[in-house]
Design an enzyme around this catalytic site. Sequence first.
Site, short mmCIF file in Angstrom:
data_model
loop_
_atom_site.label_atom_id
_atom_site.label_comp_id
_atom_site.label_asym_id
_atom_site.label_seq_id
_atom_site.Cartn_x
_atom_site.Cartn_y
_atom_site.Cartn_z
N THR A 1 100.87 53.47 6.32
CA THR A 1 99.52 53.67 6.82
C THR A 1 98.83 52.33 6.99
O THR A 1 99.19 51.34 6.34
CB THR A 1 98.67 54.51 5.87
OG1 THR A 1 98.50 53.78 4.64
CG2 THR A 1 99.29 55.85 5.59
N ASP A 2 97.82 52.30 7.83
CA ASP A 2 96.87 51.21 7.76
C ASP A 2 96.09 51.40 6.46
O ASP A 2 96.10 52.48 5.87
CB ASP A 2 95.94 51.23 8.97
CG ASP A 2 95.38 49.84 9.28
OD1 ASP A 2 95.35 48.99 8.37
OD2 ASP A 2 94.96 49.62 10.43
#
Length: 733
Positions: free
Chosen positions: A293-294
């Site tokens: 994920t970011d």
Amino acid sequence: MRIRFASFMSLSLFFFTTSDAQSLKSKTVPQLGKNTIQEVIKAMTLEEKSRLVVGAEEYPRGYPSLFGGPDTLFGKVPNIVGKTEVLVPGSAGTTYAIPRLGITSLVLADGQAGIRISPTREGSSKTYYATAFPVATLLASTWDTALVKQVGKAMGNEVLEYGADVLLAPALNIHRNPLGGRNFEYYSEDPLVSGMMAAAMVNGVQSNGVGTSIKHFAANNNETNRMTINAVVSERALREIYLKGFSIAVKKSQPWTLMSSYNKINGTFASERPDLQTIILRNEWVFKGFVMTDWFAGRSPVAQQIAGNDLLMPGSTYMIKQIADAVKNGTLDEKLLDRNVAAILSIVVKSPRFNKYKFSNKPDLKANAVVSRQAATEGMVLLKNNNVLPMVSTTTKIAFFGNASYETIAGGTGSGDVNKAYSVSIVDGFKNAGYQTNDSLRAYYNRFIKYAKDTLARPASFMDRKPLISEMVVGVELANKLANETDVAVVTISRNSGEFHDRTLEGDYYLTGIEWFKVDMGTINYFDQLAFDAGDYNQDYARKYKVQVSKDDVVWTDLESGDGLKWINLNFGALEARYIRIYQTGTSSTNTWSIAEVNAYMDDDFSVRSTLNFRFGEDAADKLWDSYQEAWIQESDFDNIKGMGMNMVRIPIYWKELMHDNGTMKAEAFKQLDWAVQLCTKKRIYIILDLHGAPGGVDGYITSGQALKNELWTSPLYQQMTVQHLESYSHSL
């Protein structure tokens, strides 16, 4: 506050026989690299699996409010966002290590134009600067994938030698709108160009035996509301535009990792979509790495794990528990968790840290600077040439105009920035190449820029945009003088952008009126006096000038011309206008022209006026419509100017409206002062309360001002309001 946990182990002495030793040996756990990944996974506990798929930072909760989540435990960016002190100081984050199984951490480091780590470290005199390579848009402008691969190879060398394992780049989102705050990190509006350039970059970086993370997957094309925005897009547009570049990059380079994006796509967070992370990415494109994920992206760790979003960054003990509990209650199939663990371990075994690479902390920065310069040269775009270029002879005398000639922007802000040892300005680049530059003009600009910097507020963090400095006005006399002394004039106009902020048309993308020092009052107003103040600078700083006014920004009427001292006070017959502008018509000393404040008085009655107040250097104007009943500035008034660097406003307040005769504050006064606090906290603007009408003359102003301050800051009601607004600001930003 970072929460650290200490573990305690008691040591006991015991004796065992040879048969005991053989028994212990037979129970030795599998080791990553010696045993198969599946054998290692089989030996892992549920907690270890849950920990491995979550970043190693000990953030106690899931999603801080600053990133759009419901968690209001923190009101500011935690230190771990984009910066960790573990293993490689200043890197973006790390994965969880499990020593008993031989599993080492991965060090993940920004960024798009070169590795971003801390350039200095406590207790060490050594430096750890990196090369600031050309931004992605410029690299794409070379149309040279071989050169971009060479840049990637040089960039990857610094990743390797500084001890990182994965570079969180390249980014290849589409330039959907020219105002996108992170466009400089992206290659193009064309998915074919984006994909080919990204593949070349990945192949170059990964030739060093380090990984990359192509991002942000997918349809992440703006910074405004990026944590929650919903991109509504058809499947055809998604596949032909927003996914196409990623498809090319995956198939032509096989990046070690891929980073999912913050936004929703058709109502579902990108990091929680199985069709993106598994069906398209892995089944159709045959991606072999892992997905992360970011930082703080998405909302449901369980949904992310099911989707095939293998690693959740930057890490949270809260998420670990959610994942483990989901396996226990059956909402997350442990086989899916094992799948994600396997994907991460498949990259760990390839990493320099796992393979015990002895990094030097001494990449060849000089050689890489040569590559950077070559790429920058190849990427320059010439729009028009009126027989000026090339300037072959170094005897050419050049006058450089524009702040950016002397303060040249070397990169955007946020995670795409690089901590570089130095940058070469445009004027210094020409001078180093042997051209003759004008030292007197340089002295003017240096003085002007220093004064502006001293006036502007400093960015609070590396994520904040640097304030835009208004252009120095060059008068006719100086221009004529330089025309006689030099052969060529070079004018540089530049803008910066960065993470968290999209750009605006007015005051940013367009040439701003403030570069001419033009003020827009928002509507046509009636006034009969103007005052221009040069601030606390030399007495004759304002110099020769011309002032004009206009109702429509088209037809301008000359109002005044003359020689200015520190104050320029203009009194004239009452008129109506919306726009005011002032510019220099000549110089009379070595100083340059500037204005610190502009005040337009709307009425002869000083106590019931409205004031327009402008601060030099903040490139912005603030409208104040002040009355006894209400003193509100609409937020929309600030939206267009905040991005230009404004950080101060002067608010006139009146003694008789605030205070009783005995020096205590009136209850209704809190409404005006409450407004000031809201403005300050929401817009991060300094407030100057300008006291008028206090009794007792000059001495009375001092005494009354102190009484007002004491009353204000000792008031429980006002303190309560201040706290409430600060909390509201920090939780809803």
